[in-house]
Motif scaffolding. Structure first.
Motif, PDB file in Angstrom:
ATOM      1  N   GLY A 666       0.806  -1.210   0.000  1.00 46.50           N
ATOM      2  CA  GLY A 666       0.000   0.000   0.000  1.00 46.50           C
ATOM      3  C   GLY A 666       0.837   1.257   0.000  1.00 46.50           C
ATOM      4  N   ASN A 667       2.159   1.145   0.100  1.00 47.48           N
ATOM      5  CA  ASN A 667       3.023   2.316   0.143  1.00 47.48           C
ATOM      6  C   ASN A 667       4.085   2.186  -0.930  1.00 47.48           C
ATOM      7  N   TRP A 668       4.647   3.306  -1.358  1.00 49.25           N
ATOM      8  CA  TRP A 668       5.720   3.285  -2.353  1.00 49.25           C
ATOM      9  C   TRP A 668       6.610   4.499  -2.105  1.00 49.25           C
ATOM     10  N   TYR A 669       7.826   4.496  -2.726  1.00 47.19           N
ATOM     11  CA  TYR A 669       8.839   5.495  -2.383  1.00 47.19           C
ATOM     12  C   TYR A 669       9.335   6.305  -3.579  1.00 47.19           C
ATOM     13  N   PHE A 670       9.112   5.817  -4.801  1.00 45.64           N
ATOM     14  CA  PHE A 670       9.447   6.579  -6.007  1.00 45.64           C
ATOM     15  C   PHE A 670       8.279   6.476  -6.976  1.00 45.64           C
ATOM     16  N   GLU A 671       8.141   7.521  -7.802  1.00 45.97           N
ATOM     17  CA  GLU A 671       7.148   7.486  -8.864  1.00 45.97           C
ATOM     18  C   GLU A 671       7.849   7.638 -10.201  1.00 45.97           C
ATOM     19  N   ARG A 672       7.509   6.755 -11.140  1.00 39.67           N
ATOM     20  CA  ARG A 672       8.107   6.766 -12.473  1.00 39.67           C
ATOM     21  C   ARG A 672       7.489   7.865 -13.322  1.00 39.67           C
ATOM     22  N   GLY A 673       8.348   8.618 -14.017  1.00 37.09           N
ATOM     23  CA  GLY A 673       7.859   9.686 -14.871  1.00 37.09           C
ATOM     24  C   GLY A 673       8.712   9.823 -16.119  1.00 37.09           C
ATOM     25  N   GLY A 674       8.311  10.714 -17.022  1.00 40.00           N
ATOM     26  CA  GLY A 674       8.998  10.896 -18.288  1.00 40.00           C
ATOM     27  C   GLY A 674       9.986  12.038 -18.250  1.00 40.00           C
ATOM     28  N   ASN A 675      11.071  11.920 -19.044  1.00 41.69           N
ATOM     29  CA  ASN A 675      12.048  12.994 -19.175  1.00 41.69           C
ATOM     30  C   ASN A 675      11.614  13.938 -20.295  1.00 41.69           C
ATOM     31  N   GLU A 676      12.559  14.817 -20.736  1.00 40.67           N
ATOM     32  CA  GLU A 676      12.178  15.788 -21.755  1.00 40.67           C
ATOM     33  C   GLU A 676      11.859  15.129 -23.083  1.00 40.67           C
ATOM     34  N   ASN A 677      12.287  13.875 -23.277  1.00 32.04           N
ATOM     35  CA  ASN A 677      11.973  13.137 -24.504  1.00 32.04           C
ATOM     36  C   ASN A 677      10.813  12.166 -24.314  1.00 32.04           C
ATOM     37  N   ASN A 678      10.094  12.309 -23.204  1.00 33.47           N
ATOM     38  CA  ASN A 678       8.930  11.477 -22.890  1.00 33.47           C
ATOM     39  C   ASN A 678       9.274  10.006 -22.691  1.00 33.47           C
ATOM     40  N   LYS A 679      10.532   9.710 -22.367  1.00 30.86           N
ATOM     41  CA  LYS A 679      10.909   8.349 -21.991  1.00 30.86           C
ATOM     42  C   LYS A 679      10.713   8.190 -20.490  1.00 30.86           C
ATOM     43  N   LEU A 680      10.150   7.063 -20.100  1.00 31.60           N
ATOM     44  CA  LEU A 680       9.826   6.836 -18.687  1.00 31.60           C
ATOM     45  C   LEU A 680      11.081   6.371 -17.955  1.00 31.60           C
ATOM     46  N   THR A 681      12.000   7.322 -17.755  1.00 35.44           N
ATOM     47  CA  THR A 681      13.294   6.994 -17.141  1.00 35.44           C
ATOM     48  C   THR A 681      13.606   7.869 -15.940  1.00 35.44           C
ATOM     49  N   GLN A 682      12.625   8.613 -15.449  1.00 41.94           N
ATOM     50  CA  GLN A 682      12.870   9.465 -14.284  1.00 41.94           C
ATOM     51  C   GLN A 682      12.127   8.925 -13.065  1.00 41.94           C
ATOM     52  N   LEU A 683      12.766   9.090 -11.905  1.00 42.16           N
ATOM     53  CA  LEU A 683      12.192   8.669 -10.630  1.00 42.16           C
ATOM     54  C   LEU A 683      12.083   9.887  -9.724  1.00 42.16           C
ATOM     55  N   THR A 684      10.873  10.161  -9.277  1.00 40.94           N
ATOM     56  CA  THR A 684      10.645  11.265  -8.352  1.00 40.94           C
ATOM     57  C   THR A 684      10.516  10.702  -6.947  1.00 40.94           C
ATOM     58  N   ALA A 685      11.370  11.180  -6.039  1.00 45.26           N
ATOM     59  CA  ALA A 685      11.395  10.655  -4.673  1.00 45.26           C
ATOM     60  C   ALA A 685      10.227  11.205  -3.869  1.00 45.26           C
ATOM     61  N   SER A 686       9.933  10.536  -2.777  1.00 48.12           N
ATOM     62  CA  SER A 686       8.844  10.947  -1.898  1.00 48.12           C
ATOM     63  C   SER A 686       9.155  12.281  -1.231  1.00 48.12           C
ATOM     64  N   TYR A 687       8.140  12.846  -0.616  1.00 49.22           N
ATOM     65  CA  TYR A 687       8.303  14.125   0.094  1.00 49.22           C
ATOM     66  C   TYR A 687       9.367  14.010   1.176  1.00 49.22           C
ATOM     67  N   ASP A 688       9.300  12.948   1.982  1.00 51.69           N
ATOM     68  CA  ASP A 688      10.248  12.809   3.094  1.00 51.69           C
ATOM     69  C   ASP A 688      11.674  12.641   2.605  1.00 51.69           C
ATOM     70  N   LEU A 689      11.898  11.748   1.631  1.00 46.06           N
ATOM     71  CA  LEU A 689      13.264  11.516   1.156  1.00 46.06           C
ATOM     72  C   LEU A 689      13.827  12.772   0.508  1.00 46.06           C
ATOM     73  N   SER A 690      13.001  13.494  -0.252  1.00 44.09           N
ATOM     74  CA  SER A 690      13.455  14.743  -0.864  1.00 44.09           C
ATOM     75  C   SER A 690      13.825  15.768   0.199  1.00 44.09           C
ATOM     76  N   THR A 691      13.015  15.849   1.239  1.00 39.60           N
ATOM     77  CA  THR A 691      13.293  16.796   2.324  1.00 39.60           C
ATOM     78  C   THR A 691      14.580  16.430   3.048  1.00 39.60           C
ATOM     79  N   LEU A 692      14.757  15.151   3.372  1.00 44.47           N
ATOM     80  CA  LEU A 692      15.959  14.722   4.078  1.00 44.47           C
ATOM     81  C   LEU A 692      17.208  14.977   3.241  1.00 44.47           C
ATOM     82  N   TYR A 693      17.124  14.679   1.947  1.00 44.50           N
ATOM     83  CA  TYR A 693      18.282  14.885   1.064  1.00 44.50           C
ATOM     84  C   TYR A 693      18.627  16.368   0.977  1.00 44.50           C
ATOM     85  N   SER A 694      17.602  17.216   0.903  1.00 42.69           N
ATOM     86  CA  SER A 694      17.838  18.658   0.792  1.00 42.69           C
ATOM     87  C   SER A 694      18.404  19.220   2.093  1.00 42.69           C
TER      88      SER A 694
END
Length: 863
Positions: A666-694
Motif C-alpha cells: 500500500g506504500n511506495w517510495y518513487f514514482e516513475r515519470g517521463g524525461n524531456e523526450n517522454n521516456k519513462l526513465t525518471q524517478l521522483t522521490a517521496s516528500y520525506d526523502l526529498s526533504t531529508l536529502y535537501s
C-alpha cells in the motif's frame, strides 16, 4: 742495481725516512713559458681608377628609379654619380640589335633570290614567337590575400586595403592586387593536402585484434596494446541477493613481468593502474583450485569485466511483499542534531513502571450483520464501527495521570456459508412414501462406519435403511452420489448413481432398490456457490487502513458452511490514560484506547459480499469474530508527563513514502515519470526523502550530515546485504528494480539501470506526501536506457494510464576501490581459493609465465 729493474713509481727507501707533510707547501721558484704569435701583412697596389667629366662637361647624373609593386610603386633617387664610372650615361649606349615591336620575330632571309631589296628582306622571313606560352603573371588566389611588409616589418604597407577588403567580406575582385600569388588547388587537391595536412590514417575497432572493416596493414590491428601486469586475488565473493549476476575479485597484489609486486590497499594509491588495466575488457580467471574449498569451475576461465577498480555497495533498498509491515524507510544520522525544544516549559513523557497492569481488550460496539443469521440472500454485509476498551488493574495509587502505550494488531473475521438450508430427504417406500429422513450435512466421500458422520452419510443398518432406500428428493444447489453393493467399512462399490438438484427420484433402479446392490452410502455436496468481496468505509485512527487476506481477489468458492473466511487486520498504535483517583488499588478499570493525537480512536470497515449471477444465495451462519489478543502493553511504555527539556536530540529519521503510514504494497517510495523526450526513465522521490536529502546533503543549513539506512531484519534474514554506506547518489550509481513477475529472480540484470542525472531539490519541497498535492522541487533521479518496465511498478496491472509506483528497489553506490574487480557472471555458493586474474590484452609471454612467477613469489614468501 735493483733500481734498474723496478717500476719508476716504486719506493725503495729503507730505514727511517722523513718526508714533508702532504699539506706542507715548500716555496720554490717557478718559471712559466711565454708564447707569442707574430702576424705579418702586406699589400700591393695593382689598379688605379679615376673618373672625370667627359668632354670637360660638368654632367649631372642624378636620377630617379621607380620600382613597381602589386600594391603600388616606390621611387629611389640616385645621387652618388656612379654613372661616371660605369659609363651608364644616357646616350652612351650602342644599339647592337633592335627587337621588333611585334610579338612575332622574323629572321631575315640571307639568300639572294632577287635584285629587289624588299624581296630580300621580306620574302622568306621566318616567324618565331619567343613569348608563346610564356607566363607573364603569377596565378593568384580567390581566397587568400597578400600582406606586404616591403618597408615596414610591423605594419603592412597595404594595411588600409586589407581592412577595406574585410568590410567587403573578402571580395578580392574589388582589390585584385591584394590576391596572394598562391594556387587555391594547393588546399583542395588530395595530392597536396594528403601529405601536407591529412596524413595517412589507420583505423581499428579494437586493440590487438583485427576486425572486419579495419583500415590497417594486412590483417593486423592498427595498435597492439599489451599489458605487462596481472593481479593476484585471495578470494572471489558475491553479494548474494543484493547484486546478483556478478562476482567480486578481491585482488591483493599487482605483479609485473619482472616479478615486481605492488600491494593493493584501500588507500587507492594504484587506483588508476587497476582501472586502466581491468576495465570494460575480458579477463582470464585462474583459480588455484577449482574444487576446494568448494566447486567453482563455473567462474573459472575467460570472463568479461564489468568494472575494474570499483565496488558497488547498497545505499538505499526496500523489499516488501504482501504481508510485510514496512511502512517506512528508517535512517541513522551520522551526527545527532540538537535543536531547541519549542515545547520548553510544557510537559513531556517520563517513564514509570508498575502503576497498572493491562489485562485484555474488547470492542466498544458489536459488529452488526445484514441480513440476520441463516437468512439466504444475494448480498450480505457486516459492519464494524467501534472504539476499543482496554481493561487494566491499578497497582499503585498515584496523584498523576498514568499513561500506557498500546500496540499490536486486531483481526476481524467474517465467515460466509452457502445459502441453501433445505435438506436432502429420503424415503423407504416407492413414490416418496413410508419412513422418511432429512439429511442436512454435507462433506466428503464416507469411509467411517455406519451412521451419520461429519464427512458424509452412511446410514446402512440405521433403522433398516440398508438396501431399503427407494425414494430421494434433492434441493437446488446440492448433488448426491449414492453407492450400493459396498460395505460400510470399505470403499464404495457396486451400483453408483448421481443426482443434481432440484430433482426427485423413485424409479426402483439400484441403488434405489431392495436387492443386494441396494443402498449402502451416499455423498452430499454443495454446487458452485460463489461470492465476491469488497470492503468499504474504512478508517483506522490508530494507524494505516486495514489489510485483507483476499488473495487473488475472487470470486471465491463456498463449498461448506463458513467456507469463505475474510479477515481484516488493523495495525494499532495508541495509549490509555488512567487518571488519578479513578479506581482503588486492585480494581479492574475499563479505559478507552486513544490514538496518538489524544482522541478516542475508532476502527471501521464494512464487509460486503455478493453472490455471482449463476450462484445460489449465500448466508451468515455465525456472527463475526473479533480477535484482540494481538494488542497489548508496550514494555517500558508506561509514563507520566513531566517538564520538557531545553533541547531535542535527533539521531534517526524516517521516510514515510508516498502513501504515508501504509503497509506492504500500500506504500511506495518513487514514482516513475517521463524525461524531456517522454521516456519513462525518471524517478521522483517521496516528500520525506526529498526533504531529508535537501536538509542534510544537497543544501544543508550547516555542515553536511549524511544518513545511512537501517535495513529491516526481515530483509537481512533472507540474504540481503546490510547497508553501511551513506545515501549520496552519484552519476554512475546503479538501480535494480523489482521484477514482480519473477519470485526466483526478483532483482535480475534486465531490471538494472545506471543513474545519468541527479536533480536535487531547488526550493521548498512540494507537500504531496500522501499521493496528492504539489510535487515541485523533489529529488529526481534519471536513469540510462529504455523505459523503466511496467512490471517494476506495484500498480503494473493498471499501467499505462497511471503514474508508476515503485515500491521495491536497490540503489547501488559506485565507489573507487583498487582492491576489487567486478566480473560479469556469478560464482557458485561457497568460498573460493585464491588465484590470478589476467587482462585480456596481456603480453603473450607474460601470460605463459604468470603461473611460474606466482610460484616463485610464494616460495620467497613475497605474496
Amino acid at each position: 742495481m735493483i733500481k734498474d729493474f723496478v717500476p719508476a713509481k716504486s719506493n725503495l727507501s729503507t730505514g727511517l725516512v722523513i718526508k714533508s707533510h702532504i699539506l706542507e707547501r715548500n716555496k720554490t721558484a717557478r718559471y712559466e713559458p711565454i708564447l707569442e704569435f707574430a702576424q705579418f701583412s702586406g699589400s700591393i697596389e695593382t689598379a688605379f681608377i679615376t673618373g672625370s667629366n667627359g668632354l670637360d662637361d660638368d654632367l649631372d647624373t642624378t636620377n630617379t628609379i621607380t620600382t613597381q609593386y602589386l600594391s603600388g610603386s616606390i621611387n629611389k633617387i640616385n645621387t652618388d654619380k656612379r654613372e661616371l664610372f660605369t659609363g651608364e650615361l644616357g646616350g652612351t649606349e650602342i644599339l647592337v640589335h633592335s627587337q621588333s615591336l611585334e610579338n612575332i620575330v622574323y629572321e631575315y632571309n640571307s639568300i639572294s633570290i632577287s635584285s629587289s631589296q624588299d624581296i630580300i628582306n621580306n620574302f622568306s622571313r621566318l616567324p618565331i614567337n619567343p613569348i608563346l606560352n610564356n607566363v607573364i603573371g603569377a596565378r593568384t588566389s580567390n581566397r587568400y590575400l597578400d600582406i606586404d611588409y616591403a618597408y615596414n616589418p610591423i605594419t603592412p604597407v597595404n594595411f588600409n586595403f586589407l581592412t577595406s577588403s574585410l568590410f567587403l567580406n573578402l571580395r578580392t575582385n574589388s582589390f585584385p592586387f591584394l590576391n596572394s600569388t598562391v594556387q587555391d588547388s594547393n588546399y583542395t587537391l588530395n595530392r597536396h593536402i594528403t601529405p601536407r595536412y591529412l596524413g595517412s590514417k589507420n583505423i581499428s575497432a579494437t586493440y590487438n585484434t583485427f576486425t572486419p572493416g579495419d583500415i590497417s596493414y594486412g590483417s593486423e590491428a592498427a595498435i597492439d596494446y599489451n599489458n605487462t601486469k596481472f593481479a593476484y586475488f585471495n578470494e572471489l565473493t558475491s553479494q548474494s541477493l543484493t547484486f546478483p549476476g556478478r562476482t567480486n575479485a578481491n585482488i591483493k597484489y599487482l605483479i609485473d613481468s619482472s616479478s615486481n609486486v605492488i600491494e593493493l590497499t584501500e588507500a587507492n594509491k594504484n587506483i588508476f593502474d587497476i582501472q586502466n588495466i581491468f576495465n570494460k575488457t575480458t579477463t582470464n580467471i585462474s583459480l588455484d583450485n577449482i574444487n576446494q574449498p568448494s566447486k567453482q569451475k563455473r567462474i573459472n576461465g575467460l570472463k568479461s569485466i564489468y568494472a575494474g577498480g570499483f565496488r558497488y555497495e547498497p545505499i538505499l533498498q526496500n523489499y516488501s511483499l504482501v504481508g510485510d509491515t514496512h511502512a517506512s524507510l528508517n535512517f541513522n544520522l551520522n551526527q545527532e542534531i540538537a535543536t531547541l525544544n519549542p515545547a520548553t516549559g510544557s510537559q513531556i513523557t517520563s517513564s514509570v513502571t508498575n502503576f497498572l497492569t493491562v489485562n485484555n481488550c474488547s470492542l466498544k460496539n458489536d459488529i452488526t450483520i445484514s441480513p440476520s443469521l441463516n437468512t439466504p440472500s444475494s448480498t450480505l454485509s457486516a459492519v464494524l464501527n467501534s472504539g476499543i476498551n482496554v481493561n487494566v488493574i491499578r497497582n499503585q495509587a498515584s496523584n498523576e495521570a498514568i499513561y500506557q502505550r498500546i500496540t499490536g494488531e486486531i483481526q476481524i473475521t467474517v465467515n460466509v456459508s452457502p445459502g441453501s438450508n433445505e435438506p436432502v430427504q429420503i424415503w423407504r417406500g416407492s413414490g416418496f412414501t413410508g419412513t422418511t429422513l432429512q439429511l442436512f450435512k454435507t462433506g466428503i466421500q464416507p469411509t467411517s462406519p455406519n451412521g451419520s458422520t461429519t464427512y458424509g452419510y452412511i446410514i446402512e443398518g440405521n433403522n433398516g435403511w440398508n438396501d431399503n432406500l427407494r425414494s430421494i428428493s434433492i434441493p437446488v444447489g446440492k448433488r448426491v452420489t449414492m453407492y450400493g453393493g459396498g460395505g460400510p467399512s470399505g470403499p464404495p462399490g457396486g451400483s453408483v448413481r448421481q443426482f443434481t438438484g432440484p430433482t426427485q427420484v423413485s424409479d426402483g433402479i439400484c441403488p434405489l432398490c431392495t436387492s443386494g446392490n441396494g443402498y449402502d452410502s451416499m455423498l452430499i455436496e454443495l454446487l458452485d456457490v460463489q461470492s465476491n468481496f469488497s470492503p468499504s468505509n474504512q478508517l483506522n485512527s490508530f494507524g494505516a487502513d486495514p489489510t485483507f487476506n483476499t488473495g487473488s481477489g475472487g470470486p471465491y468458492n463456498i463449498e461448506e458452511d463458513n467456507g469463505l473466511s475474510i479477515t481484516a487486520t488493523f495495525a494499532i498504535d495508541g495509549f490509555i490514560e488512567l487518571l488519578p483517583g479513578v479506581g482503588n488499588v486492585g480494581d479492574t478499570i475499563s479505559l478507552p484506547l486513544k490514538s496518538l493525537n489524544g482522541l478516542e480512536g475508532v476502527i471501521r470497515t464494512t464487509f460486503n459480499f455478493a453472490k455471482t449471477p449463476t450462484s445460489p444465495n449465500i448466508r451468515f451462519t455465525q456472527t463475526p469474530i473479533a480477535n484482540l489478543g494481538g494488542i497489548g502493553a508496550v514494555g517500558g511504555g508506561q509514563y507520566v508527563l513531566t517538564d520538557a527539556p531545553s533541547f531535542i536530540y535527533t539521531t534517526q529519521i524516517i521516510d514515510n513514502g508516498y502513501n504515508s503510514g501504509s503497509i506492504g504494497e500500500g506504500n511506495w517510495y518513487f514514482e516513475r515519470g517521463g524525461n524531456e523526450n517522454n521516456k519513462l526513465t525518471q524517478l521522483t522521490a517521496s516528500y520525506d526523502l526529498s526533504t531529508l536529502y535537501s536538509q542534510y546533503v544537497s543544501s544543508p543549513i550547516g555542515e553536511v550530515n549524511y544518513f545511512t539506512q537501517v535495513l529491516p531484519t526481515s530483509s537481512t534474514n533472507v540474504g540481503y546485504q546490510e547497508i553501511t554506506e551513506v545515501f549520496t547518489p552519484k552519476l554512475g550509481d546503479l538501480i535494480r528494480f523489482y521484477n514482480h513477475d519473477s519470485s526466483k529472480y526478483p532483482f535480475n540484470l534486465d531490471f538494472e539501470r545506471e543513474i545519468i542525472k541527479i536533480i536535487p531539490p531547488q526550493g521548498p519541497i512540494g507537500s504531496g506526501s500522501s499521493g496528492t498535492g504539489s510535487y515541485e522541487n523533489r529529488l529526481v533521479l534519471e536513469v540510462l536506457g529504455d523505459n523503466i518496465p511496467n512490471i517494476s511498478c506495484i500498480n503494473n496491472n493498471s499501467l499505462p494510464g497511471q503514474i508508476g509506483k515503485i515500491l521495491n528497489f536497490i540503489i547501488m553506490g559506485k565507489e573507487p576501490d583498487e582492491t576489487n574487480i567486478i566480473i560479469n557472471g556469478e560464482k557458485n555458493i561457497g568460498q573460493t581459493s585464491g588465484g590470478i586474474i589476467l587482462p585480456g590484452n596481456i603480453d603473450k609471454i607474460l601470460k605463459e609465465e604468470a603461473g611460474n612467477i606466482v610460484k616463485n613469489l610464494k616460495s620467497q614468501n613475497l605474496i
